[in-house]
Motif scaffolding. Sequence first.
Motif, mmCIF file in Angstrom:
data_model
loop_
_atom_site.group_PDB
_atom_site.id
_atom_site.type_symbol
_atom_site.label_atom_id
_atom_site.label_comp_id
_atom_site.label_asym_id
_atom_site.label_seq_id
_atom_site.Cartn_x
_atom_site.Cartn_y
_atom_site.Cartn_z
ATOM 1 N N PRO A 281 4.502 -9.746 -7.922
ATOM 2 C CA PRO A 281 3.384 -9.550 -8.693
ATOM 3 C C PRO A 281 2.466 -7.735 -7.670
ATOM 4 O O PRO A 281 1.925 -7.051 -7.771
ATOM 5 C CB PRO A 281 2.942 -9.637 -7.923
ATOM 6 C CG PRO A 281 2.860 -10.409 -6.605
ATOM 7 C CD PRO A 281 3.965 -11.030 -7.214
ATOM 8 N N ARG B 178 -0.278 -3.554 -6.389
ATOM 9 C CA ARG B 178 -0.142 -4.690 -7.811
ATOM 10 C C ARG B 178 -1.099 -3.585 -8.501
ATOM 11 O O ARG B 178 -0.257 -4.018 -9.898
ATOM 12 C CB ARG B 178 -1.492 -5.796 -7.535
ATOM 13 C CG ARG B 178 -0.795 -6.333 -6.042
ATOM 14 C CD ARG B 178 -1.024 -8.062 -5.742
ATOM 15 N NE ARG B 178 -0.735 -8.456 -5.227
ATOM 16 C CZ ARG B 178 -1.131 -9.858 -5.151
ATOM 17 N NH1 ARG B 178 -1.298 -10.882 -6.495
ATOM 18 N NH2 ARG B 178 0.097 -10.985 -4.460
ATOM 19 N N GLY C 228 -2.526 -5.851 -11.715
ATOM 20 C CA GLY C 228 -1.645 -6.549 -12.605
ATOM 21 C C GLY C 228 -0.891 -5.907 -13.389
ATOM 22 O O GLY C 228 0.728 -6.663 -13.945
ATOM 23 N N TYR D 75 3.227 -5.929 -11.503
ATOM 24 C CA TYR D 75 4.138 -7.487 -12.010
ATOM 25 C C TYR D 75 4.727 -6.929 -13.252
ATOM 26 O O TYR D 75 5.603 -7.783 -13.783
ATOM 27 C CB TYR D 75 2.649 -8.630 -12.188
ATOM 28 C CG TYR D 75 3.736 -9.817 -11.499
ATOM 29 C CD1 TYR D 75 4.388 -10.566 -11.408
ATOM 30 C CD2 TYR D 75 2.590 -10.823 -12.232
ATOM 31 C CE1 TYR D 75 5.105 -10.846 -11.357
ATOM 32 C CE2 TYR D 75 2.799 -12.172 -12.280
ATOM 33 C CZ TYR D 75 3.571 -12.451 -12.006
ATOM 34 O OH TYR D 75 4.495 -13.716 -11.334
ATOM 35 N N GLU D 76 3.367 -6.427 -14.706
ATOM 36 C CA GLU D 76 3.804 -7.160 -15.485
ATOM 37 C C GLU D 76 5.670 -6.134 -15.526
ATOM 38 O O GLU D 76 6.399 -5.934 -16.726
ATOM 39 C CB GLU D 76 3.065 -6.401 -16.697
ATOM 40 C CG GLU D 76 1.755 -7.311 -16.085
ATOM 41 C CD GLU D 76 0.943 -7.484 -17.886
ATOM 42 O OE1 GLU D 76 1.313 -7.800 -18.805
ATOM 43 O OE2 GLU D 76 0.177 -6.702 -17.927
ATOM 44 N N THR E 226 2.886 -11.598 -1.391
ATOM 45 C CA THR E 226 3.869 -12.083 -3.271
ATOM 46 C C THR E 226 3.509 -12.628 -3.367
ATOM 47 O O THR E 226 3.696 -12.682 -5.234
ATOM 48 C CB THR E 226 4.703 -11.439 -2.549
ATOM 49 O OG1 THR E 226 5.369 -12.799 -2.487
ATOM 50 C CG2 THR E 226 5.572 -10.369 -2.209
ATOM 51 N N ILE F 97 0.750 -15.137 -6.319
ATOM 52 C CA ILE F 97 0.476 -15.521 -7.537
ATOM 53 C C ILE F 97 -0.723 -16.273 -7.169
ATOM 54 O O ILE F 97 -1.112 -16.923 -8.735
ATOM 55 C CB ILE F 97 1.020 -15.426 -8.146
ATOM 56 C CG1 ILE F 97 1.772 -16.559 -8.784
ATOM 57 C CG2 ILE F 97 1.779 -14.418 -9.040
ATOM 58 C CD1 ILE F 97 2.493 -17.185 -10.351
ATOM 59 N N TYR G 82 -8.502 -9.450 -6.022
ATOM 60 C CA TYR G 82 -7.836 -9.651 -7.105
ATOM 61 C C TYR G 82 -8.511 -8.626 -8.642
ATOM 62 O O TYR G 82 -8.240 -9.060 -9.546
ATOM 63 C CB TYR G 82 -6.771 -10.551 -7.841
ATOM 64 C CG TYR G 82 -5.899 -11.405 -7.450
ATOM 65 C CD1 TYR G 82 -5.169 -11.098 -6.269
ATOM 66 C CD2 TYR G 82 -5.681 -13.102 -8.067
ATOM 67 C CE1 TYR G 82 -4.201 -11.466 -5.668
ATOM 68 C CE2 TYR G 82 -4.849 -13.313 -6.849
ATOM 69 C CZ TYR G 82 -4.013 -12.689 -5.849
ATOM 70 O OH TYR G 82 -3.223 -13.600 -5.355
ATOM 71 N N HIS H 274 -10.246 -8.622 -11.439
ATOM 72 C CA HIS H 274 -9.845 -9.991 -12.411
ATOM 73 C C HIS H 274 -10.315 -10.770 -11.481
ATOM 74 O O HIS H 274 -10.781 -11.054 -10.672
ATOM 75 C CB HIS H 274 -8.066 -9.719 -12.809
ATOM 76 C CG HIS H 274 -8.298 -8.536 -13.431
ATOM 77 N ND1 HIS H 274 -8.595 -8.396 -14.451
ATOM 78 C CD2 HIS H 274 -6.922 -7.054 -13.409
ATOM 79 C CE1 HIS H 274 -7.845 -7.295 -15.123
ATOM 80 N NE2 HIS H 274 -7.156 -6.784 -13.877
ATOM 81 N N TYR I 170 -3.340 -13.710 -12.470
ATOM 82 C CA TYR I 170 -1.578 -13.637 -11.686
ATOM 83 C C TYR I 170 -1.022 -14.736 -12.489
ATOM 84 O O TYR I 170 0.425 -15.196 -13.126
ATOM 85 C CB TYR I 170 -1.239 -12.931 -10.243
ATOM 86 C CG TYR I 170 -1.658 -11.950 -9.920
ATOM 87 C CD1 TYR I 170 -1.038 -11.501 -10.831
ATOM 88 C CD2 TYR I 170 -2.435 -11.681 -9.206
ATOM 89 C CE1 TYR I 170 -0.940 -9.718 -10.073
ATOM 90 C CE2 TYR I 170 -3.017 -10.315 -9.160
ATOM 91 C CZ TYR I 170 -2.451 -9.101 -9.412
ATOM 92 O OH TYR I 170 -2.883 -8.159 -9.619
ATOM 93 N N LEU J 103 -1.260 -13.778 -16.180
ATOM 94 C CA LEU J 103 -0.472 -12.900 -16.116
ATOM 95 C C LEU J 103 1.423 -13.542 -16.532
ATOM 96 O O LEU J 103 2.266 -12.949 -16.942
ATOM 97 C CB LEU J 103 0.208 -11.791 -15.903
ATOM 98 C CG LEU J 103 -1.601 -10.794 -15.637
ATOM 99 C CD1 LEU J 103 -0.709 -9.765 -14.409
ATOM 100 C CD2 LEU J 103 -1.533 -10.791 -16.708
ATOM 101 N N THR J 104 1.511 -14.669 -15.774
ATOM 102 C CA THR J 104 2.697 -15.339 -15.811
ATOM 103 C C THR J 104 2.972 -16.704 -17.042
ATOM 104 O O THR J 104 4.257 -16.470 -17.567
ATOM 105 C CB THR J 104 2.779 -16.553 -14.282
ATOM 106 O OG1 THR J 104 3.107 -15.426 -13.102
ATOM 107 C CG2 THR J 104 4.220 -17.257 -14.214
#
Length: 463
Positions: free
Chosen positions: A366, A384, A387, A390-391, A417, A419, A435, A438, A443, A446-447
Motif C-alpha cells: 500500500p 499511499r 489507496g 496500492y491499486e 507497509t 494494511i 488513512y 477513509h 486497505y 481494497l484488498t
Amino acid sequence: ILNYDIMARFRRRTCIILLLFILFICSIMMALKTLRPDRAGFGDPFGLGLLPELQQRIVLLDNKQNSLNKVQGDTVTRVSNLHSIAVNTMKASMSPVNKLEEELASPNYNFHIFYYSWFGNPQFDGKYIHWNHPLLPHWDPKIANNYPKGRHNPPEDIGANFYPELGSYSSKDPSVIEAHMKQMRSASTGVIVLSWYPPGMADENGEPTDDLVPVILDYAHKYNLKVTFHIEPYKDRDDRSMYHNVKYIIDKYGGHPAFYRHKTSTGRFLPMFYVYDSYVTIPEIWANLLTVSGSQTIRNTPYDALFIALLVEERHKHDIHRSGFDGMYTYFATNGFSYGSSHHNWASLKAFCDSNNLMFIPSVGPGYIDTSIRPWNNHNTRNRVNGKYYETAFSAALLVRPEIISITSFNEWHEGTQIEKAVPKRTGQVVYLDYKPHKPNVYLELTQKWSEKYRKEQEQWLM
C-alpha cells in the motif's frame, strides 16, 4: 505608445500563463513519480536489516546471536500457558461455521500476506518488544551524525509512522490474534506467510516466537485461513540447517489442518516456504538442498516442498534457477527501489519464470515509510495517495497473470507497509499518519476488492 502598452501587457500575460503551465506540469510529474517512480539507484538501500549482502552482514548476524543469549528461561512455560488460554478462549468464542462464512468474504488461497508475530507489551511479555525499536544509524558516520539516536518509548511513542487501532499490542494476546485473523479473512486473503526463526532464535530486536505458531495455526483454522512460513536469515543458515528446519516445521506443524499445501501442476500438494534474503547464500549451497542430485537433497523425500526465493537484482533470477528454487517473489513494497520491486520489470520476470518452469509471485504493497526507525531514508518513502498506490500495484500484478500474488504486508508497522487497521493519533512528540479521509479498514476493503477482481480475471485466463 498604445501599441507598446498593449504588447507589454501581452508579454506579462504570456509569462504568467507560461509559469502556471510549468507549475501544472511539475505537479503532474510529482504525482506520477509517487505512483510509478523511476528505478532508484540500487546504491541507496533501505538499511542494514534489509540488504545484508550489500551492507555489513556480519554485524547483523552477530546481533542475532546476541539476542539468543537474552532468551528468558521461562519463555516456554509462559507461552505454553498462553496457548492454553488461547485455546480455551477460542473454544468459548467459536461461532457457528455457517454464520462466519456468511459474515466474511471467502478466502482466496492465491492471495498470500506477510505476517509478523514479533510484537510484545508488558501485559503479555513483561516488556515492550519491537514497538520500542531503536533508531538505526546510517552506515556513513557523517550522515548518521545529522540524525537523532536512541529508541522509541511506547505506548505513546512507537517505532512506526502509523498507529494501530489495537494499540501497542502483544502478538501473544489471543484477542489480538483473533482480531488479526478476522481482518485478514475480511480482506479475502487466504494464506498467512508467517515470519519464522528456528526455536530459540529471533531477529536482532525481538525474542523467539516459534512457540506461538500452534496458537496462530488454531486461530487461522477457525477462520478457514492457511499458514505457510517465511524463513528469515537466521544465523548459519545453509543447506544442512535448512533441511533440519524444514523437517522440523513439517513434522511439528504439517499435520495441522491450517498448514498450507499448494497444488502443483502435476497434482501434488506440497508445502511452500518463502526464503527471505536467499541471495545471501551462494547457489551451490542451495543446489545441495534443492536439486535432485544435491548432496543434501530434499527432493523426492517426505519433506519435499516448493521453495520461493527473494529476487532483488536482475542477476538473481539466474542464481535462483541454478539453485533449484521453485519460484521467486519480490517482497519490497517500494516501486522503483530494486529491480524486483519495480512494476515495469514484472512482465520480463514472469516471462523468464514461464520459460524455466518457475513460479513468479509479485509482491504488492500500500506504500512505504520507515523514517520512524531509519530517519535518513525518506527518499524511499512512497505515499499511499489515499489507496491509489496500492491499486496501481495490484493492477501491475494482474497484468502479468501470476498464479499467486503476495501482499507486503499485514502488519510490518516499522516500514509502513501494513494494511492492518490504523487510527489517527497525536501525542506531544509526534503526529502519526493515518488513512483519512477513509476509515481504518480501507486497505482491507481494497484488498478484498482486488481479490474478487483477481478471481474474475483468473477465470478468463483459464478459458
